[in-house]
Design an enzyme around this catalytic site. Structure first.
Site, PDB file in Angstrom:
ATOM      1  N   ASP A   7      -7.366  -4.660  -0.613  1.00  0.00           N
ATOM      2  CA  ASP A   7      -8.470  -3.709  -0.740  1.00  0.00           C
ATOM      3  C   ASP A   7      -8.015  -2.499  -1.566  1.00  0.00           C
ATOM      4  O   ASP A   7      -7.193  -1.707  -1.115  1.00  0.00           O
ATOM      5  CB  ASP A   7      -8.923  -3.241   0.648  1.00  0.00           C
ATOM      6  CG  ASP A   7     -10.156  -2.348   0.569  1.00  0.00           C
ATOM      7  OD1 ASP A   7     -11.269  -2.894   0.619  1.00  0.00           O
ATOM      8  OD2 ASP A   7     -10.000  -1.112   0.435  1.00  0.00           O
ATOM      9  N   TYR A  46      -8.391   4.997  -6.219  1.00  0.00           N
ATOM     10  CA  TYR A  46      -7.015   4.999  -5.703  1.00  0.00           C
ATOM     11  C   TYR A  46      -5.994   5.063  -6.849  1.00  0.00           C
ATOM     12  O   TYR A  46      -4.810   5.310  -6.609  1.00  0.00           O
ATOM     13  CB  TYR A  46      -6.711   3.756  -4.851  1.00  0.00           C
ATOM     14  CG  TYR A  46      -7.599   3.574  -3.643  1.00  0.00           C
ATOM     15  CD1 TYR A  46      -8.443   4.584  -3.187  1.00  0.00           C
ATOM     16  CD2 TYR A  46      -7.602   2.366  -2.941  1.00  0.00           C
ATOM     17  CE1 TYR A  46      -9.267   4.397  -2.079  1.00  0.00           C
ATOM     18  CE2 TYR A  46      -8.418   2.177  -1.829  1.00  0.00           C
ATOM     19  CZ  TYR A  46      -9.248   3.190  -1.412  1.00  0.00           C
ATOM     20  OH  TYR A  46     -10.058   2.990  -0.320  1.00  0.00           O
ATOM     21  N   LYS A  49     -13.747  -0.840  -5.848  1.00  0.00           N
ATOM     22  CA  LYS A  49     -14.915   0.010  -5.559  1.00  0.00           C
ATOM     23  C   LYS A  49     -15.217   0.921  -6.740  1.00  0.00           C
ATOM     24  O   LYS A  49     -14.294   1.356  -7.439  1.00  0.00           O
ATOM     25  CB  LYS A  49     -14.655   0.873  -4.314  1.00  0.00           C
ATOM     26  CG  LYS A  49     -14.002   0.125  -3.166  1.00  0.00           C
ATOM     27  CD  LYS A  49     -13.852   0.957  -1.914  1.00  0.00           C
ATOM     28  CE  LYS A  49     -12.989   0.234  -0.881  1.00  0.00           C
ATOM     29  NZ  LYS A  49     -11.547   0.459  -1.030  1.00  0.00           N
ATOM     30  N   LYS A  56      -3.012  -0.212   5.913  1.00  0.00           N
ATOM     31  CA  LYS A  56      -2.113   0.126   4.798  1.00  0.00           C
ATOM     32  C   LYS A  56      -0.722   0.402   5.347  1.00  0.00           C
ATOM     33  O   LYS A  56      -0.574   1.092   6.360  1.00  0.00           O
ATOM     34  CB  LYS A  56      -2.653   1.352   4.073  1.00  0.00           C
ATOM     35  CG  LYS A  56      -1.690   1.980   3.054  1.00  0.00           C
ATOM     36  CD  LYS A  56      -0.899   3.145   3.629  1.00  0.00           C
ATOM     37  CE  LYS A  56       0.109   3.715   2.635  1.00  0.00           C
ATOM     38  NZ  LYS A  56       0.995   4.721   3.262  1.00  0.00           N
ATOM     39  N   ARG A  79       6.392  -2.960   9.085  1.00  0.00           N
ATOM     40  CA  ARG A  79       5.037  -2.706   9.599  1.00  0.00           C
ATOM     41  C   ARG A  79       4.024  -3.671   8.994  1.00  0.00           C
ATOM     42  O   ARG A  79       3.063  -4.060   9.661  1.00  0.00           O
ATOM     43  CB  ARG A  79       4.619  -1.268   9.277  1.00  0.00           C
ATOM     44  CG  ARG A  79       5.348  -0.236  10.119  1.00  0.00           C
ATOM     45  CD  ARG A  79       4.956   1.144   9.661  1.00  0.00           C
ATOM     46  NE  ARG A  79       5.452   2.187  10.542  1.00  0.00           N
ATOM     47  CZ  ARG A  79       5.353   3.483  10.269  1.00  0.00           C
ATOM     48  NH1 ARG A  79       4.780   3.895   9.138  1.00  0.00           N
ATOM     49  NH2 ARG A  79       5.801   4.377  11.118  1.00  0.00           N
ATOM     50  N   ASN A 109       1.751  -5.697  11.489  1.00  0.00           N
ATOM     51  CA  ASN A 109       0.292  -5.642  11.441  1.00  0.00           C
ATOM     52  C   ASN A 109      -0.329  -7.017  11.183  1.00  0.00           C
ATOM     53  O   ASN A 109      -1.513  -7.229  11.438  1.00  0.00           O
ATOM     54  CB  ASN A 109      -0.163  -4.659  10.347  1.00  0.00           C
ATOM     55  CG  ASN A 109       0.276  -3.230  10.633  1.00  0.00           C
ATOM     56  OD1 ASN A 109       0.646  -2.909  11.760  1.00  0.00           O
ATOM     57  ND2 ASN A 109       0.240  -2.370   9.623  1.00  0.00           N
TER      58      ASN A 109
HETATM   59  N1  LIG Z   1     -13.947   3.084   1.761  1.00  0.00           N
HETATM   60  C1  LIG Z   1     -13.362   4.204   2.074  1.00  0.00           C
HETATM   61  O1  LIG Z   1     -13.912   5.297   1.913  1.00  0.00           O
HETATM   62  C2  LIG Z   1     -11.966   4.151   2.640  1.00  0.00           C
HETATM   63  C3  LIG Z   1     -11.399   5.308   3.205  1.00  0.00           C
HETATM   64  C4  LIG Z   1     -10.098   5.206   3.739  1.00  0.00           C
HETATM   65  C5  LIG Z   1      -9.432   3.978   3.715  1.00  0.00           C
HETATM   66  N2  LIG Z   1     -10.021   2.873   3.147  1.00  0.00           N
HETATM   67  C6  LIG Z   1      -9.332   1.560   3.100  1.00  0.00           C
HETATM   68  O2  LIG Z   1      -8.783   1.274   4.383  1.00  0.00           O
HETATM   69  C7  LIG Z   1      -7.380   1.032   4.253  1.00  0.00           C
HETATM   70  C8  LIG Z   1      -6.646   1.440   5.500  1.00  0.00           C
HETATM   71  O3  LIG Z   1      -6.909   2.793   5.833  1.00  0.00           O
HETATM   72  P1  LIG Z   1      -5.847   3.989   5.689  1.00  0.00           P
HETATM   73  O4  LIG Z   1      -4.883   3.626   4.632  1.00  0.00           O
HETATM   74  O5  LIG Z   1      -6.619   5.239   5.532  1.00  0.00           O
HETATM   75  O6  LIG Z   1      -5.179   4.089   7.104  1.00  0.00           O
HETATM   76  P2  LIG Z   1      -4.564   3.102   8.210  1.00  0.00           P
HETATM   77  O7  LIG Z   1      -4.395   1.732   7.684  1.00  0.00           O
HETATM   78  O8  LIG Z   1      -5.363   3.317   9.461  1.00  0.00           O
HETATM   79  O9  LIG Z   1      -3.135   3.766   8.457  1.00  0.00           O
HETATM   80  C9  LIG Z   1      -2.136   3.839   7.454  1.00  0.00           C
HETATM   81  C10 LIG Z   1      -1.001   4.756   7.969  1.00  0.00           C
HETATM   82  O10 LIG Z   1      -0.463   4.230   9.172  1.00  0.00           O
HETATM   83  C11 LIG Z   1       0.927   3.946   9.002  1.00  0.00           C
HETATM   84  N3  LIG Z   1       1.168   2.644   9.638  1.00  0.00           N
HETATM   85  C12 LIG Z   1       0.773   1.425   9.174  1.00  0.00           C
HETATM   86  N4  LIG Z   1       1.129   0.461  10.039  1.00  0.00           N
HETATM   87  C13 LIG Z   1       1.761   1.067  11.056  1.00  0.00           C
HETATM   88  C14 LIG Z   1       2.377   0.584  12.234  1.00  0.00           C
HETATM   89  N5  LIG Z   1       2.405  -0.713  12.528  1.00  0.00           N
HETATM   90  N6  LIG Z   1       2.936   1.500  13.078  1.00  0.00           N
HETATM   91  C15 LIG Z   1       2.906   2.817  12.798  1.00  0.00           C
HETATM   92  N7  LIG Z   1       2.343   3.329  11.688  1.00  0.00           N
HETATM   93  C16 LIG Z   1       1.776   2.458  10.818  1.00  0.00           C
HETATM   94  C17 LIG Z   1       1.176   3.914   7.501  1.00  0.00           C
HETATM   95  O11 LIG Z   1       2.481   4.382   7.206  1.00  0.00           O
HETATM   96  P3  LIG Z   1       3.494   3.727   6.102  1.00  0.00           P
HETATM   97  O12 LIG Z   1       2.678   3.328   4.907  1.00  0.00           O
HETATM   98  O13 LIG Z   1       4.417   4.877   5.812  1.00  0.00           O
HETATM   99  O14 LIG Z   1       4.181   2.563   6.760  1.00  0.00           O
HETATM  100  C18 LIG Z   1       0.144   4.903   6.988  1.00  0.00           C
HETATM  101  O15 LIG Z   1       0.616   6.230   7.111  1.00  0.00           O
HETATM  102  C19 LIG Z   1      -7.005   1.869   3.006  1.00  0.00           C
HETATM  103  O16 LIG Z   1      -5.732   1.532   2.490  1.00  0.00           O
HETATM  104  C20 LIG Z   1      -8.161   1.544   2.104  1.00  0.00           C
HETATM  105  O17 LIG Z   1      -8.007   0.258   1.554  1.00  0.00           O
HETATM  106  C21 LIG Z   1     -11.274   2.956   2.620  1.00  0.00           C
END
Ligand SMILES: NC(=O)c1ccc[n+]([C@@H]2O[C@H](COP(=O)([O-])OP(=O)(O)OC[C@H]3O[C@@H](n4cnc5c(N)ncnc54)[C@H](OP(=O)(O)O)[C@@H]3O)[C@@H](O)[C@H]2O)c1
Length: 282
Positions: free
Chosen positions: A46, A51, A76, A233, A239, A243
């Site tokens: 994704d 980005y 997107k 992410k 991780r 995940n």
């Molecule tokens: N459409 C939209 O508006 C929108 C908005 C936000 C996000 N998104 C999409 O959703 C995806 C995921 O959301 P996100 O990146 O905001 O946040 P997320 O996946 O909820 O969290 C990512 C964070 O959590 C940490 N992490 C990941 N796995 C972990 C684990 N097993 N244990 C502890 N910490 C962990 C990562 O650290 P490290 O990387 O340092 O390991 C990073 O800091 C994005 O990458 C994007 O593709 C879309």
């Protein structure tokens, strides 16, 4: 065969329920992260024009040695390019940055109801062209509220295949999810672990101890059992693996309810509100 289930979309296509998100991954780290995620077993990436790492996503996929058809790619539309002519050019640029002649899924990133005279409808009609010519196998939206979806239903011919919205235990977003369920729109849950913010909640750590899994695995499993699509992410290989390993255990209905009860209404929202968000990159 992959352990990751597929979710059927309303246009006959399907999407792996678990993917890998690349928001906030530095372009210099993205290709390596994507290749590692594909090595772990992810087959769904994704990304987004905003980005700034579409090119490196393409590089990472090519470096993996997998065929294009083995990987589901979402991108997107940049908030800056909602006008039809701009959207057409931006979509061409997304494909050329990725280095492929199609994406599996293309989304309007934000509805931006306070910009462009509130006209996300003509943007959606332009997205229909990309679906029509096959360069976007599926089209969908992101951050759309119920009233935005109702407008698309009233004024256009295509029901979005997905709506990608903020969902995690502190913000369950159930009304928008329920609208999607009733109308054949699959929900994609962004920031599924609230960027790590939910992982130390005692309810989550307690269940994790009980089932012998990590807090992140418990939260991702909660999403999967709710039927949503997720793409956590991480740039950390251990991780990424953690995940991915969420298909060998099950949460009870009590576990599921306890996690859902962590919902904090609007206080739990971590991202901007879709009704007012109006950020356009310069
Ligand atoms: N459409 C939209 O508006 C929108 C908005 C936000 C996000 N998104 C999409 O959703 C995806 C995921 O959301 P996100 O990146 O905001 O946040 P997320 O996946 O909820 O969290 C990512 C964070 O959590 C940490 N992490 C990941 N796995 C972990 C684990 N097993 N244990 C502890 N910490 C962990 C990562 O650290 P490290 O990387 O340092 O390991 C990073 O800091 C994005 O990458 C994007 O593709 C879309």
């Amino acid at each position: 065969m992959s352990v990751v289930p597929n979710i059927n979309l309303n246009d006959g296509n399907f999407i792996p329920q678990l993917g890998f998100g690349v928001f906030q991954i530095d372009p210099r780290e993205t290709a390596e992260a994507v290749t590692e995620a594909l090595r772990v077993g992810y087959r769904h990436i994704d990304t987004a024009e905003m980005y700034g790492n579409e090119r490196e996503v393409g590089e990472g996929i090519r470096a993996s040695g997998l065929d294009r058809g083995d990987v589901f790619i979402t991108s997107k539309l940049n908030n800056r390019y909602h006008e039809p002519e701009d959207a057409r050019r931006a979509f061409d640029e997304t494909l050329s940055a990725l280095g492929y002649d199609y994406v599996d899924l293309f989304l309007i990133h934000w509805p931006l109801p306070t910009l462009y005279d509130g006209d996300f409808v003509s943007t959606w009609k332009t997205m229909e062209e990309f679906k029509g010519d096959g360069r976007a196998r599926s089209i969908g939206v992101s951050n759309f509220q119920i009233e935005h979806l109702e407008r698309l239903a009233a004024e256009t011919d295509t029901v979005p295949a997905v709506n990608q919205i903020e969902v995690h235990p502190y913000f369950t977003n159930d009304a928008v999810r329920a609208y999607g369920q009733e109308h054949g729109i699959a929900t994609e849950a962004w920031s599924p672990i609230a960027q790590g913010g939910v992982l130390d909640a005692p309810t989550i750590t307690g269940i994790a101890d009980k089932v012998g899994k990590t807090p992140a695995q418990v939260v991702l499993r909660w999403h999967v059992q709710r039927g949503d699509i997720v793409f956590p992410k991480s740039v950390t290989p251990s991780r990424m693996q953690e995940n991915f390993d969420i298909f060998d255990f099950e949460l009870t209905s009590t576990d599921m309810e306890e996690i859902s009860d962590l919902h904090q209404d609007e206080d739990g929202r971590t991202g901007p509100h879709p009704d007012t968000f109006d950020k356009v990159p310069s």
